[in-house]
Motif scaffolding. Sequence first.
Motif, PDB file in Angstrom:
ATOM      1  N   PRO A   9     -16.623  40.907  15.034  1.00  0.00           N
ATOM      2  CA  PRO A   9     -15.506  39.957  14.975  1.00  0.00           C
ATOM      3  C   PRO A   9     -15.208  39.299  16.318  1.00  0.00           C
ATOM      4  O   PRO A   9     -14.460  38.324  16.384  1.00  0.00           O
ATOM      5  CB  PRO A   9     -14.334  40.837  14.546  1.00  0.00           C
ATOM      6  CG  PRO A   9     -14.668  42.183  15.099  1.00  0.00           C
ATOM      7  CD  PRO A   9     -16.163  42.300  14.990  1.00  0.00           C
ATOM      8  N   ARG A  25     -14.679  35.127  13.001  1.00  0.00           N
ATOM      9  CA  ARG A  25     -14.650  35.535  11.589  1.00  0.00           C
ATOM     10  C   ARG A  25     -14.490  34.256  10.753  1.00  0.00           C
ATOM     11  O   ARG A  25     -13.402  33.976  10.229  1.00  0.00           O
ATOM     12  CB  ARG A  25     -13.505  36.510  11.313  1.00  0.00           C
ATOM     13  CG  ARG A  25     -13.581  37.814  12.092  1.00  0.00           C
ATOM     14  CD  ARG A  25     -12.479  38.771  11.631  1.00  0.00           C
ATOM     15  NE  ARG A  25     -12.736  39.223  10.260  1.00  0.00           N
ATOM     16  CZ  ARG A  25     -11.794  39.297   9.308  1.00  0.00           C
ATOM     17  NH1 ARG A  25     -10.543  38.912   9.549  1.00  0.00           N
ATOM     18  NH2 ARG A  25     -12.101  39.728   8.098  1.00  0.00           N
ATOM     19  N   THR A  28     -12.597  33.816   7.374  1.00  0.00           N
ATOM     20  CA  THR A  28     -11.138  33.962   7.315  1.00  0.00           C
ATOM     21  C   THR A  28     -10.436  33.105   8.367  1.00  0.00           C
ATOM     22  O   THR A  28      -9.279  33.350   8.682  1.00  0.00           O
ATOM     23  CB  THR A  28     -10.723  35.429   7.531  1.00  0.00           C
ATOM     24  OG1 THR A  28     -11.115  35.837   8.852  1.00  0.00           O
ATOM     25  CG2 THR A  28     -11.354  36.349   6.498  1.00  0.00           C
ATOM     26  N   ASN A  30     -10.972  33.176  11.489  1.00  0.00           N
ATOM     27  CA  ASN A  30     -10.742  34.081  12.616  1.00  0.00           C
ATOM     28  C   ASN A  30      -9.457  34.895  12.480  1.00  0.00           C
ATOM     29  O   ASN A  30      -8.829  35.247  13.489  1.00  0.00           O
ATOM     30  CB  ASN A  30     -10.746  33.321  13.946  1.00  0.00           C
ATOM     31  CG  ASN A  30     -12.036  32.563  14.176  1.00  0.00           C
ATOM     32  OD1 ASN A  30     -13.085  32.923  13.641  1.00  0.00           O
ATOM     33  ND2 ASN A  30     -11.981  31.495  14.944  1.00  0.00           N
ATOM     34  N   ALA A  31      -9.072  35.214  11.247  1.00  0.00           N
ATOM     35  CA  ALA A  31      -7.905  36.072  11.053  1.00  0.00           C
ATOM     36  C   ALA A  31      -8.140  37.421  11.728  1.00  0.00           C
ATOM     37  O   ALA A  31      -9.261  37.944  11.748  1.00  0.00           O
ATOM     38  CB  ALA A  31      -7.641  36.267   9.559  1.00  0.00           C
ATOM     39  N   ASP A  33      -8.142  41.137  11.993  1.00  0.00           N
ATOM     40  CA  ASP A  33      -8.144  42.337  11.168  1.00  0.00           C
ATOM     41  C   ASP A  33      -8.259  43.572  12.056  1.00  0.00           C
ATOM     42  O   ASP A  33      -8.260  43.473  13.286  1.00  0.00           O
ATOM     43  CB  ASP A  33      -9.265  42.288  10.127  1.00  0.00           C
ATOM     44  CG  ASP A  33     -10.657  42.298  10.757  1.00  0.00           C
ATOM     45  OD1 ASP A  33     -10.775  42.142  11.998  1.00  0.00           O
ATOM     46  OD2 ASP A  33     -11.637  42.458  10.011  1.00  0.00           O
ATOM     47  N   THR A  36     -11.103  43.506  14.517  1.00  0.00           N
ATOM     48  CA  THR A  36     -10.827  42.656  15.678  1.00  0.00           C
ATOM     49  C   THR A  36      -9.944  43.389  16.682  1.00  0.00           C
ATOM     50  O   THR A  36     -10.201  43.344  17.899  1.00  0.00           O
ATOM     51  CB  THR A  36     -10.138  41.354  15.244  1.00  0.00           C
ATOM     52  OG1 THR A  36     -10.922  40.707  14.237  1.00  0.00           O
ATOM     53  CG2 THR A  36      -9.952  40.414  16.424  1.00  0.00           C
ATOM     54  N   SER A  65      -6.188  32.166  12.694  1.00  0.00           N
ATOM     55  CA  SER A  65      -5.262  31.677  11.674  1.00  0.00           C
ATOM     56  C   SER A  65      -4.118  32.641  11.389  1.00  0.00           C
ATOM     57  O   SER A  65      -3.221  32.318  10.614  1.00  0.00           O
ATOM     58  CB  SER A  65      -6.023  31.395  10.377  1.00  0.00           C
ATOM     59  OG  SER A  65      -6.639  32.576   9.888  1.00  0.00           O
ATOM     60  N   ALA A  67      -2.805  37.113  11.269  1.00  0.00           N
ATOM     61  CA  ALA A  67      -3.302  38.421  10.889  1.00  0.00           C
ATOM     62  C   ALA A  67      -3.991  38.301   9.535  1.00  0.00           C
ATOM     63  O   ALA A  67      -3.717  37.383   8.766  1.00  0.00           O
ATOM     64  CB  ALA A  67      -2.152  39.427  10.818  1.00  0.00           C
ATOM     65  N   ASP A  68      -4.901  39.220   9.268  1.00  0.00           N
ATOM     66  CA  ASP A  68      -5.607  39.204   7.994  1.00  0.00           C
ATOM     67  C   ASP A  68      -4.629  39.586   6.882  1.00  0.00           C
ATOM     68  O   ASP A  68      -4.193  40.732   6.785  1.00  0.00           O
ATOM     69  CB  ASP A  68      -6.785  40.185   8.055  1.00  0.00           C
ATOM     70  CG  ASP A  68      -7.724  40.020   6.878  1.00  0.00           C
ATOM     71  OD1 ASP A  68      -7.262  40.162   5.731  1.00  0.00           O
ATOM     72  OD2 ASP A  68      -8.917  39.757   7.106  1.00  0.00           O
ATOM     73  N   GLU A  71      -5.311  42.589   4.571  1.00  0.00           N
ATOM     74  CA  GLU A  71      -4.979  43.879   5.169  1.00  0.00           C
ATOM     75  C   GLU A  71      -3.478  44.045   5.294  1.00  0.00           C
ATOM     76  O   GLU A  71      -2.920  45.112   5.020  1.00  0.00           O
ATOM     77  CB  GLU A  71      -5.630  44.022   6.550  1.00  0.00           C
ATOM     78  CG  GLU A  71      -7.100  44.355   6.513  1.00  0.00           C
ATOM     79  CD  GLU A  71      -7.621  44.756   7.892  1.00  0.00           C
ATOM     80  OE1 GLU A  71      -6.827  44.800   8.854  1.00  0.00           O
ATOM     81  OE2 GLU A  71      -8.831  45.040   7.989  1.00  0.00           O
TER      82      GLU A  71
END
Length: 250
Positions: A9, A25, A28, A30-31, A33, A36, A65, A67-68, A71
């Motif tokens: 990531p 990522r 997503t 680059n969310a 997670d 990361t 963008s 946090a994921d 998750e």
Amino acid sequence: MPEPLVPEPLIVERHADRVVATLDRPETRNAIDQATIDALHELCAELEAEPRLLVLTGAGGVFASGADIAELKERTAADARAGINTSAFRRIRALPMPVIAAIDGYALGGGAELAYAADLRIATPAVKIGNPETGLGIIAAAGATWRLPQIVGEARAAEMLLTGRILDADTALAWGLVSAIHPADELLAAAHALADRIAANDPLATRHTKSALLTPPEAHPAIELELQAELFESPEKHRRMAAFLERRRR
């Protein structure tokens, strides 16, 4: 049958005086997670042991963008109290040498808070930065509520955090959230130019300046006096001042 390889990531490019870390990522935007966060902790451990400048950026025209959400949706009260993102971002903020965030496109939620943890922020005309967390039923709990007021002032921070306002490039620059705007194809070069200017200075003086900047108000001016006392006795101070005087005599 071998397990499929999981993409890293965080792409880390190492130089003698700096490290460039790219969030990567694409699926997503680059969310951020857990993987990361783990990679950021590993990088922080490296830079704590061997201090160098850090440039943080994102791949694919996006910084991060947020946090994921997949998750985040499953996290519990215990996860909140553990400060999963907070611990990594605080560690980035406390790194010995300066951190530069080079922001293109979205820097939202946790992505914005990662950028707030940097010492310097530059961006492209496409930047969209802010904290829409309350629209998702949570708060910005990884640094925005205390770092953002320090950067843009209490009133503007309150507007951003309470309304979820996302700033464009012109407003982010006018509010001082970023210090410069560069075309996307020049962003990384501009970050390196900033890093070059910092790297040309005495590393110990740079580290001490960052320490003073991060010190609570009640500890000033005592902290500066102690740090300056150390620098006044350093060989590098004498070498640099002697060189300055020699240049002036020419």
